[in-house]
Scaffold this active site. Structure first.
Site, PDB file in Angstrom:
ATOM      1  N   CYS A   1      -4.738  12.619  13.208  1.00 50.99           N
ATOM      2  CA  CYS A   1      -4.953  11.183  13.083  1.00 50.99           C
ATOM      3  C   CYS A   1      -4.832  10.546  14.448  1.00 50.99           C
ATOM      4  CB  CYS A   1      -3.918  10.598  12.123  1.00 50.99           C
ATOM      5  SG  CYS A   1      -4.002   8.824  12.093  1.00 50.99           S
TER       6      CYS A   1
ATOM      7  N   ARG B   1       0.815  14.143  13.610  1.00 52.78           N
ATOM      8  CA  ARG B   1       1.245  14.033  12.212  1.00 52.78           C
ATOM      9  C   ARG B   1       1.162  15.362  11.451  1.00 52.78           C
ATOM     10  NH1 ARG B   1      -1.102   8.285  10.194  1.00 52.78           N
ATOM     11  NH2 ARG B   1       0.816   8.105   9.049  1.00 52.78           N
TER      12      ARG B   1
ATOM     13  N   LYS C   1       0.837  -1.209   0.000  1.00 50.08           N
ATOM     14  CA  LYS C   1       0.000   0.000   0.000  1.00 50.08           C
ATOM     15  C   LYS C   1       0.870   1.256   0.000  1.00 50.08           C
ATOM     16  CE  LYS C   1      -1.673   1.623   4.118  1.00 50.08           C
ATOM     17  NZ  LYS C   1      -1.408   3.038   4.374  1.00 50.08           N
ATOM     18  N   ASN C   2       1.863   1.270   0.890  1.00 48.56           N
ATOM     19  CA  ASN C   2       2.639   2.502   1.044  1.00 48.56           C
ATOM     20  C   ASN C   2       3.570   2.781  -0.134  1.00 48.56           C
ATOM     21  OD1 ASN C   2       1.340   2.893   3.426  1.00 48.56           O
ATOM     22  ND2 ASN C   2       3.098   2.422   4.755  1.00 48.56           N
TER      23      ASN C   2
ATOM     24  N   ARG D   1      -8.499  -0.691   5.058  1.00 42.68           N
ATOM     25  CA  ARG D   1      -7.740   0.411   4.457  1.00 42.68           C
ATOM     26  C   ARG D   1      -6.402  -0.088   3.936  1.00 42.68           C
ATOM     27  NH1 ARG D   1      -6.139   4.446   8.601  1.00 42.68           N
ATOM     28  NH2 ARG D   1      -4.745   4.860   6.881  1.00 42.68           N
TER      29      ARG D   1
ATOM     30  N   ASP E   1       4.991   0.466  12.043  1.00 39.63           N
ATOM     31  CA  ASP E   1       3.783  -0.230  11.591  1.00 39.63           C
ATOM     32  C   ASP E   1       3.749  -1.687  12.065  1.00 39.63           C
ATOM     33  OD1 ASP E   1       2.891   2.028  10.379  1.00 39.63           O
ATOM     34  OD2 ASP E   1       3.294   1.390   8.323  1.00 39.63           O
TER      35      ASP E   1
ATOM     36  N   ILE F   1       2.516  18.544   8.916  1.00 30.58           N
ATOM     37  CA  ILE F   1       3.132  18.485   7.580  1.00 30.58           C
ATOM     38  C   ILE F   1       4.177  19.592   7.408  1.00 30.58           C
ATOM     39  CG2 ILE F   1       1.205  17.311   6.433  1.00 30.58           C
ATOM     40  CD1 ILE F   1       0.535  20.116   5.172  1.00 30.58           C
TER      41      ILE F   1
ATOM     42  N   ARG G   1      -4.421  10.650   5.256  1.00 33.25           N
ATOM     43  CA  ARG G   1      -3.229  11.483   5.362  1.00 33.25           C
ATOM     44  C   ARG G   1      -2.382  11.481   4.085  1.00 33.25           C
ATOM     45  NH1 ARG G   1       0.291  14.339   8.478  1.00 33.25           N
ATOM     46  NH2 ARG G   1       2.431  13.991   7.829  1.00 33.25           N
TER      47      ARG G   1
END
Ligand code: UD1
Length: 422
Positions: free
Chosen positions: A115, A120, A22-23, A394, A301, A122, A91
């Site tokens: 979140c 988090r 996913k990432n 997700r 993670d 930016i 995000r």
């Protein structure tokens, strides 16, 4: 909205194929904003995060065509997204900022909402864009950036994955050369650099702390297959280790998972790499000490799935979470199953090896939700895992199905409804 029912499982065994990361996929999809030529991404995983990003990209004027799990995207006249609601849901949507700014000289994006796993901010993304010549205007709830980008020197105070990606996605079309120092070194960064280079970009140093980018006037299309998901692979390995199973992962990249594999080895399981894949066998028994760090350190993670594993290890395991300030929410749910866990600020002490009993628990965030599914495998009786926000889907393509194919008894009831993403 999903409710999972997980029944106690004696031992997992069999083989599973690992999906695409996913990432890795999310930033690649955003690169469609950089060129009018089509880019094709192969083996795109079926995840709600991917669908949300595609909705956002479509708002940005990106055309999307699907052929099975292959996606082709192209954008003639990209523009900033209009619906703030979609951006606040996810995000990674902030990654449209760099390519939009570089291609059109303008980007307006809603600030990603707070979140659950931490604040988090930016600020590092914005600092990078400023170094490339953008003017940044912050208004409540959104940020507007404009300017013709030129190369620049960026130093990241922290090797942020998202900031490194956003700056790369901008610098490839900036005039002149850019240097990103203290860049993130994750495999997903190396993959993004390789992909952008296939589009005609000139990037070197991806995977090291200093990345050089020679800006190009335009980029072209390409076809690309991204890397496998090291976090999905790690989650399945933890499940196998918890049940004294014997599981073969097909298509995983052990070279992307060294920190995790060493930690798993310390618990007493055996890991074998062969051309067929990565096999884990044996009994996890020794408690562990885990400190989450930027790559190549232990991935944040994997902290929650590893904590689920530590519930089976007799003695005290220690977790120090250094990346996100609020990433132990799953511990509260594990305690509901009978786990003995003490949290002190960013440290969790898990006194493992005690019997757990199934009850109703909640999915607190994406990886925390997966960790609760794993915990349910070793709890006596049935665990009902409520996931009203759809966190697990997700980032995992059919995790219950993967576990079922290894012999677990996990079922899911999907109830259609609005999902709220962290
Ligand atoms: C990415 C991953 C996520 C993973 C995380 C850390 C994606 C889509 N998500 O998230 O799964 O958990 O890397 O490996 O790839 N920070 C700032 N200012 C910024 C940016 C970040 O202070 O401008 C801080 C964050 O609050 C956090 C730390 O840096 O404490 C790490 O964040 P970052 O590496 O940016 O994570 P993401 O890219 O959001």
């Amino acid at each position: 909205m999903a409710t999972y029912r997980i029944r106690h499982c004696e031992q997992l065994s069999g083989e599973v194929s690992i999906h695409t990361a996913k990432n890795a996929v999310l930033p690649l999809l955003c690169a469609a904003l950089l060129t009018r030529e089509p880019i094709t991404i192969e083996r795109v995983p079926m995840l709600t995060d991917v669908e949300t990003l595609l909705e956002i990209l479509s708002e940005c004027g990106v055309n999307i065509s699907r052929n099975g799990d292959e996606l082709t995207l192209w954008s003639d006249e990209p523009q900033s997204p209009t619906s703030e609601n979609l951006l606040a849901r996810m995000r990674a949507s902030v990654l449209v900022m760099g390519p939009l700014l570089a291609r059109t000289g303008y980007a307006r994006v809603a600030l990603p909402g707070g979140c659950a796993i931490g604040q988090r901010p930016i600020d590092l993304h914005l600092k990078g864009m400023q170094a490339l010549g953008a003017e940044v205007h912050l208004t409540p709830g959104s940020v507007t950036l404009q300017g013709t980008l030129h190369g620049g020197n960026v130093y990241l105070d922290f090797p942020s994955v998202g900031a490194t990606e956003n700056i790369l996605l901008a610098a490839v079309l900036a005039k002149g050369s850019t240097r990103i120092e203290n860049a993130a070194k994750e495999p997903e960064i190396i993959d993004l650099c390789a992909f952008l280079n296939d589009m005609g970009a000139k990037i070197s140093g991806g995977g090291t702390g200093t990345i050089f980018v020679e800006g190009r006037e335009s980029l072209h299309g390409c076809t690309y297959r991204p890397i496998p998901d090291r976090i999905e692979a790690g989650t399945i390995l933890c499940a196998s280790a918890m049940t004294e199973g014997s599981v073969l992962l097909r298509g995983a990249r052990p070279d992307h998972m060294r920190a995790l594999l060493f930690k798993l080895g310390e618990t007493g399981v055996t890991l074998r790499e062969s051309p067929a894949g990565l096999r884990l066998t044996g009994r996890a028994s020794q408690p562990i000490q885990v400190r989450t760090l930027a790559y190549p350190g232990f991935p944040t993670d994997m902290q929650a799935p590893m904590m689920a594993l530590s519930l089976c290890l007799r003695g005290t395991s220690v977790f120090l979470e250094t990346i996100f300030e609020n990433r132990f929410m799953h511990a509260r749910e594990m305690v509901r199953l009978g786990a003995n866990i003490r949290i002190e600020d960013r440290i969790a002490l898990v006194n493992g090896g005690h019997a757990l009993a199934g009850t109703t628990v909640s999915s607190t965030d994406l990886r925390g939700g997966a960790a609760m599914m794993l915990s349910g495998l070793v709890a006596e009786g049935e665990t009902v895992l409520l996931d009203p926000a759809g966190h697990i889907a997700r980032g995992y393509e059919n995790l219950p199905g993967m576990l079922r194919s290894l012999g677990a008894d996990v079922t899911v009831e999907e109830i259609p409804g609005e999902e709220i993403h962290g």
